[in-house]
Each structure stands twice: as C-alpha cells, then as structure tokens.
Design an enzyme around this catalytic site. Structure first.
Site, mmCIF file in Angstrom:
data_model
loop_
_atom_site.group_PDB
_atom_site.id
_atom_site.type_symbol
_atom_site.label_atom_id
_atom_site.label_comp_id
_atom_site.label_asym_id
_atom_site.label_seq_id
_atom_site.Cartn_x
_atom_site.Cartn_y
_atom_site.Cartn_z
ATOM 1 N N GLU A 160 -3.539 -6.017 -8.171
ATOM 2 C CA GLU A 160 -3.646 -7.350 -8.263
ATOM 3 C C GLU A 160 -3.830 -8.463 -9.397
ATOM 4 O O GLU A 160 -4.070 -9.440 -10.456
ATOM 5 C CB GLU A 160 -4.139 -9.058 -7.149
ATOM 6 C CG GLU A 160 -3.993 -9.191 -6.010
ATOM 7 C CD GLU A 160 -4.227 -9.461 -5.279
ATOM 8 O OE1 GLU A 160 -5.886 -10.676 -5.724
ATOM 9 O OE2 GLU A 160 -4.289 -9.455 -3.756
ATOM 10 N N GLU A 265 0.552 -5.057 3.207
ATOM 11 C CA GLU A 265 -1.017 -5.688 4.111
ATOM 12 C C GLU A 265 0.453 -6.400 4.682
ATOM 13 O O GLU A 265 0.280 -7.758 4.850
ATOM 14 C CB GLU A 265 -1.212 -6.787 3.359
ATOM 15 C CG GLU A 265 -2.216 -5.289 2.569
ATOM 16 C CD GLU A 265 -3.081 -6.880 0.850
ATOM 17 O OE1 GLU A 265 -3.589 -7.708 0.691
ATOM 18 O OE2 GLU A 265 -4.019 -5.942 0.053
HETATM 19 C C1 XIL Z 1 -8.948 -10.876 2.429
HETATM 20 C C2 XIL Z 1 -9.651 -10.446 3.495
HETATM 21 O O1 XIL Z 1 -8.522 -10.036 5.094
HETATM 22 C C3 XIL Z 1 -10.750 -11.264 3.738
HETATM 23 O O2 XIL Z 1 -11.216 -11.027 5.511
HETATM 24 C C4 XIL Z 1 -11.234 -11.419 3.127
HETATM 25 O O3 XIL Z 1 -11.722 -12.793 3.121
HETATM 26 C C5 XIL Z 1 -10.538 -11.871 1.548
HETATM 27 O O4 XIL Z 1 -9.627 -11.006 1.322
HETATM 28 N N1 XIL Z 1 -4.699 -9.103 -0.570
HETATM 29 C C6 XIL Z 1 -5.404 -8.608 -0.986
HETATM 30 C C7 XIL Z 1 -6.753 -8.210 0.624
HETATM 31 O O5 XIL Z 1 -5.531 -7.407 -1.117
HETATM 32 O O6 XIL Z 1 -7.845 -7.353 -0.279
HETATM 33 C C8 XIL Z 1 -7.139 -9.819 0.889
HETATM 34 O O7 XIL Z 1 -7.613 -9.107 2.666
HETATM 35 C C9 XIL Z 1 -5.906 -10.046 1.380
HETATM 36 C C10 XIL Z 1 -5.215 -10.653 -0.175
#
Ligand code: XIL
Length: 376
Positions: A160, A265
């Site tokens: 990101e 994701e």
């Molecule tokens: C999220 C997790 O799923 C949560 O448990 C945590 O509280 C916050 O982060 N993008 C990403 C992930 O790259 O690492 C994030 O994961 C979701 C958005």
C-alpha cells in the site's frame, strides 16, 4: 464346454471392476474434492490465517485449512507491530509456528508484509532522521527475510505505497528516505533470500489511476535492475465493483510488465459500504447502525445467490487468465472470523468468504468448484 470356463473370465472382469472401485474410492478418500485439488493445475489457492488458526486452536478449522488450501499468508503475525515490537526485540514465535504449519503441509508460504505504514510498532514512529530510518528498515527486512530463507517462498515486500490517484502515499518512509525506500526494500529482501519471490501488494489496483501508479512503480524497479516478481491485487471487492472488465484490464496490464499477478486478499463484501468507501484502508472506521448491519441473523437467499454468482464470475475470469495468475488467496477462512465483520464498522455480520460460520461450504464454494467440474 464346462460351465466354469465360461464363468471364470466373467468373474475376472467383475473382480477387476470391484478392485478398481476400491482403488478409486481410496484415492477419493485420500484426495477428497477441495479447492486446492480442483485448481491444482491452474494456480495456488491460499488463505490468510489468524493467530488461533496458526496455533490450530480449533480442530475443525485446522482440518479445513489443510484440506482446502495449498498456500497460506499470516493475516497479522508477521506485521511490524507483532514481529518487531521493540527496537531490539523480535517476536518470532507465532511467525515460526505459521511457517512450520506451512512446511508440514507442503504449502506455498507467503510473508505479509515487510514495509507498510499501518500496524507499525510505536517505536518506528519516533524515528526522525533518514540514516536511522534506513538502518532500521534494512535491519527489519534483512532479519525477517533471512530467518525464513528457503521457507517463505514469496514476500509482500511493500504494501500500500500508493494513493488512489496513483501518486506515492505520504508515509514515514517516504518522508524520511524519499522514494528510494521502495528500491531499497526490494534490494534488501533479494539480498536476504535470492530465491524468494518479491511482490508489491495493494488495494484498489483495478482503479485505472492507481493502476498507472502501480505500473510506474514496477517499471521504476525494473529500470533500476531491482528484482520484483509479482503484483498482488488485494481483492477486497464488492458484489458489483470493480467490474469484471476493470479486473481483466488490470490483470492484462500487470502481466504485460512481465511479472506474476496474484489476487492476495480476496473477500466480497455483501453489506452496506459507508459512503461508498473504496479500497481497504485499515485506519478508516465508522459508526454502526441497524441500517448498516442488515443481516445479523443470516444472509437472505437472494444475496447468497448474488454472492455465488459474483464468485463464479471472477473465478471464470481467473481461469481465463490462468497463465498470468499464480495464486488466489482468500483473506480469511470462514465468515465468522473475517476482518470484514469489524471493518470499516466494528461488530457487524458480514458474509464475504466461501465457508459459513459453521465451516460449511456456501453456494459460492460449490459454484467455484463447479467451474472445474465442467472443465474435466
Ligand atoms: C487486516 C487484518 O485482516 C485485520 O485483522 C487487522 O486488524 C487489520 O489488517 N490490507 C492488508 C491487510 O494488506 O494486512 C489488512 O489486514 C487488510 C487490508
């Protein structure tokens, strides 16, 4: 002719059919239908694991993970605040356990994530000069990648780093080091484990403006001779957006750079999105209300069907581009534990994954599996 001469060959045929049934059902028992077996010729199928799943606290979840997935990502346990909480202290216990689980089950292990502005340890935010930021970042990347050398097969090196308009996000790293931090992060990771695949990972990567930013970022690394192997499109998507066309355009554009494309994701939101929020910025949070949490007691059939259709459509597209896609990872295992129950509004009931709260496969699971049956 004695009757036995007639019957014996017949018995032979019957016996061989019987034994072939046994063999087939044995194989079926050893390899019950699952996402990973159905898609094994196409791409890895992964899941992000939370802490209890890494420690196999729930035997049903543990069995399901082993059965369905051939790749795992740590949902949180390799993030800076957890793995490197103090200047000189690393907490490797959960990450070690995660890697052992993956190795024992012959899974493609993904490290998430080395350089990210969120979920940092508080001490990092106190760094104020370029040299010490460079030094701490190098130490962070080298120690972690080095520890899991030859075990973690791919790293989300930078997560990101882009704004929605494709420009570089202002972060501690950008402010103190300048955009060179991107090159450095990849170089340090490559030096610590030359065999590991290195990825840039982000959300909203189907948005055309952000896509241009990601393309420029990859080209910049490539022009400087820095190794980058793939782009991870996070895939926190909705029932209607991004469109299949936008997803396809992005797969094509990233693949044209000569890197692997991954959906890293994946989850599909089925409940209202406050203010039509795009993306997955973990720092955004909103107040809840009954309107915002419409299905606390169960997902209506009509939406279940829409979700199944959406999953079928995107997997059809992934299969169309299987030569470009190396992995599809779900952000979680089942609906009950998905982060989408708590983001961007805490305590809602969402249904974004393929397995329900009782770990049962949903309609969407059967549709994704159905695509492969048609194939056979
Ligand atoms: C999220 C997790 O799923 C949560 O448990 C945590 O509280 C916050 O982060 N993008 C990403 C992930 O790259 O690492 C994030 O994961 C979701 C958005």
């Amino acid at each position: 002719m004695p009757l036995s001469r007639l019957y014996l060959p017949l018995l032979g045929v019957l016996f061989s059919c019987y034994s072939c049934t046994i063999t087939n059902s044995d194989t079926a028992l050893a390899n019950p239908p699952s996402l990973k077996t159905a898609y094994q010729g196409n791409f890895h199928i992964g899941a992000a694991l939370n802490r209890p799943q890494i420690y196999e606290a729930d035997s049903v979840a543990a069995a399901l993970i082993r059965k369905e997935f051939n790749s795992i990502t740590a949902e949180n346990m390799m993030k800076w605040m957890h793995i490197h909480p103090g200047v000189d202290s690393f907490q490797f216990e959960a990450a070690d356990k995660f890697v052992t689980l993956g190795e024992e089950n012959d899974m493609f292990i993904v490290g998430h994530t080395l350089v990210w502005h969120s979920q940092l340890a508080p001490w990092v935010q106190e760094i104020t000069d370029r040299d010490s930021m460079l030094q701490h970042l190098q130490n962070h990347v080298s120690k972690i990648v080095g520890r899991y050398k030859d075990s973690v097969r791919g790293w989300d090196v930078v997560n990101e780093a882009l704004n929605e308009d494709g420009s570089l996000r202002s972060s501690l790293f950008l402010e103190l080091i300048g955009d060179e931090y991107l090159l450095k992060a990849f170089e340090w990771a490559a030096a610590a484990d030359p065999a590991a695949e290195l990825y840039y990972n982000d959300y909203s990567l189907c948005n055309p403006a952000k896509r241009e930013g990601a393309i420029a970022l990859v080209k910049r690394l490539q022009a400087n001779g820095v190794k980058i192997d793939g782009i991870g499109m996070q895939g926190h998507w909705g029932l209607d957006s991004p469109s299949l066309e936008e997803i396809e355009n992005s797969i094509l554009a990233y693949s044209a750079l000569g890197v692997k494309v991954m959906i890293t994701e994946l989850d599909i939101n089925v409940i209202p999105n406050p203010w039509d929020l795009e993306g997955a910025d973990v720092n955004q949070n909103f107040e809840g209300s009954p309107f915002m949490d419409p299905y606390p007691a169960g997902l209506p059939d009509s939406v279940q069907i829409q979700l199944a259709q959406r999953y079928e459509d995107i997997f059809k597209l992934f299969l169309k581009h299987e030569d470009k896609i190396a992995r599809v990872t779900f952000w979680g295992v089942n609906d009950g534990q998905s982060w989408k129950n708590d983001w961007p509004i805490k305590g809602r009931t969402n249904y974004p994954l393929l397995f329900d709260r009782a770990f049962q496969p949903k309609k969407a699971y059967h549709r994704v599996m159905g695509l492969k049956k048609l194939d056979e």
